[in-house]
Structures are given as C-alpha cells and as structure tokens.
Design a protein around this motif. Structure first.
Motif, PDB file in Angstrom:
ATOM      1  N   HIS A  76      -2.690  -8.119  -4.262  1.00  0.00           N
ATOM      2  CA  HIS A  76      -3.149  -9.647  -4.325  1.00  0.00           C
ATOM      3  C   HIS A  76      -1.640 -10.069  -4.403  1.00  0.00           C
ATOM      4  CE1 HIS A  76      -7.056  -9.398  -4.503  1.00  0.00           C
ATOM      5  NE2 HIS A  76      -7.191  -8.606  -5.468  1.00  0.00           N
ATOM      6  N   ALA A  77      -1.211 -11.002  -3.431  1.00  0.00           N
ATOM      7  CA  ALA A  77       0.025 -11.874  -3.319  1.00  0.00           C
ATOM      8  C   ALA A  77      -0.011 -12.816  -4.384  1.00  0.00           C
ATOM      9  CB  ALA A  77       0.117 -12.307  -2.002  1.00  0.00           C
ATOM     10  N   PRO A  78       1.032 -13.180  -5.083  1.00  0.00           N
ATOM     11  CA  PRO A  78       1.028 -14.297  -5.881  1.00  0.00           C
ATOM     12  C   PRO A  78       1.169 -15.470  -5.252  1.00  0.00           C
ATOM     13  CG  PRO A  78       3.465 -13.200  -5.486  1.00  0.00           C
ATOM     14  CD  PRO A  78       2.411 -12.308  -4.850  1.00  0.00           C
ATOM     15  N   TRP A  79       0.880 -16.646  -5.969  1.00  0.00           N
ATOM     16  CA  TRP A  79       0.883 -17.957  -5.257  1.00  0.00           C
ATOM     17  C   TRP A  79       2.169 -18.427  -4.803  1.00  0.00           C
ATOM     18  CZ3 TRP A  79       3.501 -22.275  -7.207  1.00  0.00           C
ATOM     19  CH2 TRP A  79       4.382 -22.229  -8.273  1.00  0.00           C
ATOM     20  N   THR A  80       3.135 -17.769  -5.432  1.00  0.00           N
ATOM     21  CA  THR A  80       4.584 -18.235  -4.726  1.00  0.00           C
ATOM     22  C   THR A  80       4.661 -17.874  -3.299  1.00  0.00           C
ATOM     23  OG1 THR A  80       5.529 -16.011  -5.727  1.00  0.00           O
ATOM     24  CG2 THR A  80       5.797 -18.180  -7.040  1.00  0.00           C
ATOM     25  N   ALA A  81       4.179 -16.699  -2.901  1.00  0.00           N
ATOM     26  CA  ALA A  81       4.027 -16.140  -1.587  1.00  0.00           C
ATOM     27  C   ALA A  81       3.336 -17.113  -0.730  1.00  0.00           C
ATOM     28  CB  ALA A  81       3.414 -14.736  -1.515  1.00  0.00           C
ATOM     29  N   LEU A 223      12.576 -13.328   1.620  1.00  0.00           N
ATOM     30  CA  LEU A 223      12.352 -13.854   0.434  1.00  0.00           C
ATOM     31  C   LEU A 223      11.072 -13.682   0.014  1.00  0.00           C
ATOM     32  CD1 LEU A 223      13.346 -15.682  -1.977  1.00  0.00           C
ATOM     33  CD2 LEU A 223      12.537 -17.625  -0.600  1.00  0.00           C
ATOM     34  N   LEU A 224       9.842 -13.746   0.879  1.00  0.00           N
ATOM     35  CA  LEU A 224       8.739 -13.592   0.907  1.00  0.00           C
ATOM     36  C   LEU A 224       8.325 -12.145   0.526  1.00  0.00           C
ATOM     37  CD1 LEU A 224       5.623 -14.416   1.051  1.00  0.00           C
ATOM     38  CD2 LEU A 224       5.734 -13.610   3.531  1.00  0.00           C
ATOM     39  N   ALA A 225       8.909 -11.107   0.980  1.00  0.00           N
ATOM     40  CA  ALA A 225       8.719  -9.805   0.762  1.00  0.00           C
ATOM     41  C   ALA A 225       9.236  -9.420  -0.861  1.00  0.00           C
ATOM     42  CB  ALA A 225       9.472  -8.769   1.569  1.00  0.00           C
ATOM     43  N   ASP A 226      10.108 -10.301  -1.163  1.00  0.00           N
ATOM     44  CA  ASP A 226      10.778  -9.981  -2.497  1.00  0.00           C
ATOM     45  C   ASP A 226       9.857 -10.307  -3.657  1.00  0.00           C
ATOM     46  OD1 ASP A 226      13.385  -9.249  -1.766  1.00  0.00           O
ATOM     47  OD2 ASP A 226      14.079 -11.105  -1.779  1.00  0.00           O
ATOM     48  N   GLN A 227       8.607 -11.224  -3.177  1.00  0.00           N
ATOM     49  CA  GLN A 227       7.757 -11.790  -4.071  1.00  0.00           C
ATOM     50  C   GLN A 227       6.624 -10.641  -4.306  1.00  0.00           C
ATOM     51  OE1 GLN A 227       8.885 -14.467  -5.666  1.00  0.00           O
ATOM     52  NE2 GLN A 227      10.533 -14.088  -4.047  1.00  0.00           N
ATOM     53  N   SER A 228       6.586  -9.449  -3.563  1.00  0.00           N
ATOM     54  CA  SER A 228       5.678  -8.658  -3.759  1.00  0.00           C
ATOM     55  C   SER A 228       5.426  -8.065  -5.137  1.00  0.00           C
ATOM     56  CB  SER A 228       5.692  -7.574  -2.766  1.00  0.00           C
ATOM     57  OG  SER A 228       4.615  -6.464  -2.961  1.00  0.00           O
ATOM     58  N   PRO A 229       4.312  -8.097  -5.548  1.00  0.00           N
ATOM     59  CA  PRO A 229       3.873  -7.472  -7.092  1.00  0.00           C
ATOM     60  C   PRO A 229       3.969  -6.060  -7.131  1.00  0.00           C
ATOM     61  CG  PRO A 229       1.907  -8.536  -6.296  1.00  0.00           C
ATOM     62  CD  PRO A 229       2.858  -8.706  -5.326  1.00  0.00           C
ATOM     63  N   VAL A 230       3.671  -5.664  -6.154  1.00  0.00           N
ATOM     64  CA  VAL A 230       3.542  -3.810  -5.862  1.00  0.00           C
ATOM     65  C   VAL A 230       4.885  -3.143  -5.444  1.00  0.00           C
ATOM     66  CG1 VAL A 230       2.015  -2.106  -5.041  1.00  0.00           C
ATOM     67  CG2 VAL A 230       1.149  -4.606  -5.298  1.00  0.00           C
ATOM     68  N   HIS A 231       5.426  -2.453  -6.310  1.00  0.00           N
ATOM     69  CA  HIS A 231       6.327  -1.701  -6.121  1.00  0.00           C
ATOM     70  C   HIS A 231       6.476  -0.387  -5.985  1.00  0.00           C
ATOM     71  CE1 HIS A 231       8.449  -5.556  -6.790  1.00  0.00           C
ATOM     72  NE2 HIS A 231       7.810  -5.690  -7.863  1.00  0.00           N
ATOM     73  N   ARG A 232       5.238   0.270  -6.195  1.00  0.00           N
ATOM     74  CA  ARG A 232       4.976   1.839  -5.823  1.00  0.00           C
ATOM     75  C   ARG A 232       3.615   2.011  -6.051  1.00  0.00           C
ATOM     76  NH1 ARG A 232       5.428   4.326 -11.889  1.00  0.00           N
ATOM     77  NH2 ARG A 232       3.818   3.328 -13.182  1.00  0.00           N
ATOM     78  N   GLN A 233       3.254   2.953  -5.094  1.00  0.00           N
ATOM     79  CA  GLN A 233       1.762   3.496  -4.902  1.00  0.00           C
ATOM     80  C   GLN A 233       0.974   3.711  -6.435  1.00  0.00           C
ATOM     81  OE1 GLN A 233       1.793   6.717  -2.132  1.00  0.00           O
ATOM     82  NE2 GLN A 233       1.305   5.391  -0.354  1.00  0.00           N
ATOM     83  N   GLU A 234      -0.102   3.045  -6.686  1.00  0.00           N
ATOM     84  CA  GLU A 234      -1.027   3.293  -7.728  1.00  0.00           C
ATOM     85  C   GLU A 234      -2.363   3.327  -7.452  1.00  0.00           C
ATOM     86  OE1 GLU A 234       0.349   0.223 -10.644  1.00  0.00           O
ATOM     87  OE2 GLU A 234       2.210   1.044 -10.715  1.00  0.00           O
ATOM     88  N   ILE A 235      -3.101   4.121  -8.361  1.00  0.00           N
ATOM     89  CA  ILE A 235      -4.677   4.008  -8.011  1.00  0.00           C
ATOM     90  C   ILE A 235      -5.453   2.847  -8.658  1.00  0.00           C
ATOM     91  CG2 ILE A 235      -6.598   5.454  -9.059  1.00  0.00           C
ATOM     92  CD1 ILE A 235      -4.886   7.081  -6.876  1.00  0.00           C
ATOM     93  N   LYS A 236      -6.178   2.437  -7.995  1.00  0.00           N
ATOM     94  CA  LYS A 236      -7.051   1.289  -8.541  1.00  0.00           C
ATOM     95  C   LYS A 236      -8.510   1.844  -7.992  1.00  0.00           C
ATOM     96  CE  LYS A 236      -7.822  -3.475  -7.746  1.00  0.00           C
ATOM     97  NZ  LYS A 236      -7.422  -4.761  -6.975  1.00  0.00           N
ATOM     98  N   THR A 237      -9.407   1.498  -8.967  1.00  0.00           N
ATOM     99  CA  THR A 237     -10.994   1.568  -8.622  1.00  0.00           C
ATOM    100  C   THR A 237     -11.677   0.051  -8.409  1.00  0.00           C
ATOM    101  OG1 THR A 237     -11.301   3.301 -10.182  1.00  0.00           O
ATOM    102  CG2 THR A 237     -13.133   2.389  -9.388  1.00  0.00           C
ATOM    103  N   GLY A 249       3.658  -1.222   0.968  1.00  0.00           N
ATOM    104  CA  GLY A 249       3.762  -1.272   2.592  1.00  0.00           C
ATOM    105  C   GLY A 249       2.904  -1.997   2.919  1.00  0.00           C
ATOM    106  N   MET A 250       1.352  -1.784   2.349  1.00  0.00           N
ATOM    107  CA  MET A 250       0.253  -2.617   2.935  1.00  0.00           C
ATOM    108  C   MET A 250       0.138  -4.100   2.369  1.00  0.00           C
ATOM    109  SD  MET A 250      -1.585  -0.788   4.622  1.00  0.00           S
ATOM    110  CE  MET A 250       0.119  -0.170   5.595  1.00  0.00           C
ATOM    111  N   THR A 251       0.708  -3.869   1.125  1.00  0.00           N
ATOM    112  CA  THR A 251       0.828  -5.392   0.355  1.00  0.00           C
ATOM    113  C   THR A 251       1.706  -6.212   1.247  1.00  0.00           C
ATOM    114  OG1 THR A 251       0.434  -4.315  -1.712  1.00  0.00           O
ATOM    115  CG2 THR A 251       1.385  -6.798  -1.695  1.00  0.00           C
ATOM    116  N   ILE A 252       2.810  -5.638   1.651  1.00  0.00           N
ATOM    117  CA  ILE A 252       3.915  -6.643   2.368  1.00  0.00           C
ATOM    118  C   ILE A 252       3.426  -6.894   3.628  1.00  0.00           C
ATOM    119  CG2 ILE A 252       6.345  -6.496   3.143  1.00  0.00           C
ATOM    120  CD1 ILE A 252       7.306  -5.182   0.828  1.00  0.00           C
ATOM    121  N   GLN A 253       2.802  -5.850   4.250  1.00  0.00           N
ATOM    122  CA  GLN A 253       2.263  -6.210   5.548  1.00  0.00           C
ATOM    123  C   GLN A 253       1.180  -7.393   5.617  1.00  0.00           C
ATOM    124  OE1 GLN A 253      -1.013  -3.471   7.632  1.00  0.00           O
ATOM    125  NE2 GLN A 253       0.717  -2.825   8.769  1.00  0.00           N
ATOM    126  N   SER A 254       0.287  -7.302   4.670  1.00  0.00           N
ATOM    127  CA  SER A 254      -0.679  -8.258   4.770  1.00  0.00           C
ATOM    128  C   SER A 254      -0.119  -9.676   4.275  1.00  0.00           C
ATOM    129  CB  SER A 254      -1.519  -8.061   3.506  1.00  0.00           C
ATOM    130  OG  SER A 254      -2.543  -9.061   3.141  1.00  0.00           O
TER     131      SER A 254
END
Length: 441
Positions: A76-81, A223-237, A249-254
């Motif tokens: 999820h992108a932060p509101w600043t994005a 500057l937008l890409a710098d705001q991404s909260p995801v910095h490495r691949q992680e598991i999520k259910t 990469g998918m986060t920044i692409q979105s």
C-alpha cells in the motif's frame, strides 16, 4: 502497536535509522564529539521526529521455492505518495493546459468581429487566434518549447542529484513556473495583443515555463519512488488465505501507474482551456492553468514534513559521462574500472572522480546503453504522436466546427490513457502476474 521513533538527519531531512546519513565522526568547533554528545547533538538538530514506516507482511523473507511459485503483489502506498501525484497532476495540467493553446495563439490572426482577446464571434466558424504569424512560426516556437521542456530536465536532474536535492529543486522550479504563468496571462490581454507587444512577453513566458518544467519533471517521479514503504520482498497472507510476496518492484510500479494516470488526468485540462480561448479569450485560457498550478506549492507545503527526503549522492549522468570519456580515450570499458585505474596509473595521473563509481558500475552502464536500443521506437512514435499536432490543428481550423475548438482533437490521447491505466493496473497486470506471465525484456 506504535512504530519506533527515528531521528531525521539534521542536514537533509532524510531518515537516519542506521546513522549513515549524519557526518561521522561528528565534530563541533573542529573537536570530535563522543558518542553521547553526538546523539545529543543529533536530537537537538533534527528537523523532525516521526514514526518509521511499517513494513507490510509478517516480515519473513520468501524462500527460493516461494519466490518461484508465489504471486508478487504491491504494498500500500502512503498518503504522501498521492499528494506527490497531486503535485504532478497540477504541474502537468498547467503545462498541457497552456501548451495546447500555443498553436492557435501564434498561428491564427485575431478573428474579425471578435472581442480582441482572441475569441471569435459567437456562432461563427472562425478560429481563435492572436498573433497571426502562420503555421511555420507556430511549429517552430512550439517545437522549441517541447525541445526545452525535454532537454532542460537533464540539467535539472543533475542539479538535484549533486547540489540541491529533489525537494528543493522542485520548489525552486515551482517558483520559476509562477513567473512563466503570469507572463502568459499578460500576453493574452487584449491591449497587449493590440499594441503588438504580446510576442515578446509570450516567448519569455514560454521559455520560463519550459525551464520550470525542466526542474520539476525529473525530480517528482524519483521523489515518489522514495516514499515506497516496501524495501524488500516479504511474505504476506491475504484475507482470502492466499500467501503472496509483497514486492518492492511491484509497489513502485503500482505507484508509478497512478503517477502516470495523474499526468494524463492533468492533460485533460486542455479541453477546458480550448473552450476558454474559443468563448472568452486567451487571457482566460492561460489563467486557468495558472490557478491550477498554485496547487503545487500548497501540496508541497502540506506534505513537506512527512516526506522521506534523501540527500544528494551524486549524478549518475555525470559519472556515466566521465566513464564514457575514459572508455573512448582508452578504447576500452575496462580502463574506466577503479581497480584497473589503481593498478595501472600513478596517483597523480588518475582521473579526479574515479572513486565515485565501482567496477560493477561499468558493467551496468554497458548493459544500460545496450538496452537503450529499445527506445529507438520512440522516435517513430513521437513523429506520429506529437509531430503532426500543428498540421492536425491547422486542418481542423479549415473544417466546419460548429462551435467546437479546432485544437480539441489532440485530447483523445489523454482520454484513452486515463481509461486504460486503471484497467491495466488493477486488472490486466495482476492477472498476468497471477499466471506468472512476465513480459520483461
């Protein structure tokens, strides 16, 4: 659970979680500070203290098997994005809202029986116009504007990467843009047009607006890409029970797809400004984008204290130019590798900035230049997409329009993109990733 507070670097405003951004060791009056004194100094000098961004998922990195089998999703992108996307929307709205009027303003003469501001008489088939300088001059000046708007960003990016940082460069560019918009509005005033002074004021406004765009455009997306909260691949259910990988990469692409959507949404302002010139005059057509443009400084002021601001770390463009120079002179890419330079050259003969890159950078640069061949199709694309605009407007001006502006047709490109981007971002691309279909080069 409350996120841990972190100190923001006192010089740059960037997060300093690992104590790597602040000078080390810290000194005060040329005296080295102890660890305790350094911490106290940082705390007192920090521009703000705010919660660290939480990493999505359970924090467990995926295994090799999971990387090969699980679906990649964006975080999820932060509101600043989204505020940064608003900045881009307003800047692009002002850019396209003004530039869409340039052809008629330059090419077409003041319509007979009009109001003197460029608008034709109501109910007529005449086209809005002001200067009456013809198709060739209109094409030349609009091409100059486009050329400046696409080349100045190179220097704007270098300035941001080496001196000012992205936020300051955007802010200075915004201030310059205000001047450009004021000049364009002045050029559209009936008295200025009638006295023959509009051309000088208009060209000054055109050049200044292109310069402002050149300072803003290259820094907003990074500057937008710098705001991404995801910095490495992680598991999520997911709530559905599906286990996925939250991917940087998918986060920044979105985030970038939303950014691109905002650009084209802003470009739609040209529809409104073409009717402004047609019904009222060019002064209003140039004023409306200027008003929208004022959202930029408001949004920047609103989001400033919440942004992740990274310090200037040097320009890759300059490093690439230095490496290229060495490679051409020595006729070898390897000659630009720092390890080779240190093994073959005496200290006084070594290039001044060679320690700013490493051996891997040379290989990455070679790969980048090779991949750049993919962009050759943009030459053909731009000939079709942008090179025919002046001809299209000129042809439409000779047709029966029944009140529709002749420069309305060029908006269909933006409308198509606005419709397709959400479909691609939320439907097509996730579906392709679900079935592990990858179109990467």
């Amino acid at each position: 659970m409350t996120s841990p507070a972190i100190v923001v670097d006192y010089q740059t405003g960037a997060q300093d979680e690992a104590n790597v951004l602040a000078p080390a060791p810290l000194t005060l009056d040329n005296k080295a500070l102890s660890d305790k004194e350094s911490k106290e100094f940082l705390s007192a000098s920090a521009t703000s203290i705010r919660p660290a961004l939480e990493i999505e998922g359970d924090g467990r990195p995926p295994t090799e098997e999971e990387i090969a089998t699980l679906r990649l999703v964006s975080g999820h992108a932060p509101w600043t994005a989204y505020v940064i996307c608003l900045v881009e929307f307003a800047e692009r709205a002002s850019y396209y809202g003004c530039s869409g009027l340039f052809y008629n303003f330059i090419q077409q003469p003041l319509p007979e029986g009009g109001n003197g501001a460029g608008a034709p008489p109501k109910g007529s088939q005449l086209t809005a116009g002001a200067l009456g300088l013809g198709l060739q001059t209109a094409t030349a000046l609009t091409t100059l504007f486009t050329f400046l708007a696409y080349t100045i960003p190179i220097f704007g990016a270098i300035l941001a990467d080496t001196k000012w940082g992205r936020f300051k460069t955007i802010s200075v560019g915004t201030a310059i843009g205000v001047i450009g918009h004021v000049l364009l509005v002045i050029a559209g005033i009936p008295k200025i047009i009638a006295e023959g002074h509009a051309i000088i004021v208009f060209i000054l406004g055109l050049i200044i607006l292109a310069g402002a765009s050149g300072m803003i455009k290259p820094s907003v997306a990074p500057l937008l890409a710098d705001q991404s909260p995801v910095h490495r691949q992680e598991i999520k259910t997911l709530p559905t029970g599906e286990v996925v990988i939250v991917d940087p990469g998918m986060t920044i692409q979105s985030m970038m797809m939303n950014f691109y959507w905002a650009i084209n949404l802003g470009a739609l302002l040209q529809i409104a400004t073409t009717y402004c010139e047609k019904l009222v005059g060019f002064w209003l057509g140039f004023l409306v984008p200027g008003i929208i443009y004022m959202l930029v400084p408001v949004a920047l002021a609103l989001v400033y204290k919440r942004l992740i601001l990274l310090p200037p770390k040097g320009s890759v463009v300059l490093d690439a130019a230095r490496v290229g120079k060495i490679a051409v002179v020595k006729r070898s890419w390897d000659a630009a590798k720092p390890s080779v330079i240190e093994d073959t050259l005496e200290v006084e003969k070594r290039p001044k900035h060679y320690q700013q890159w490493d051996d891997d950078f040379i290989g990455e640069l070679k790969t980048t230049l090779n991949v750049c061949k993919l962009f050759l199709f943009f030459v053909v694309f731009n000939l079709a997409d942008a090179g025919l605009n002046s001809i299209l407007n000129n042809q439409a001006a000779s047709l029966t329009t029944n009140g529709a502006p002749n420069d309305l047709l060029q908006n269909f490109n933006s409308i198509t993109i606005i419709v397709l981007v959400p479909i691609l971002n939320n439907g097509v691309y996730p579906l392709l990733r679900k079935y592990n279909i990858n179109f990467s080069p």
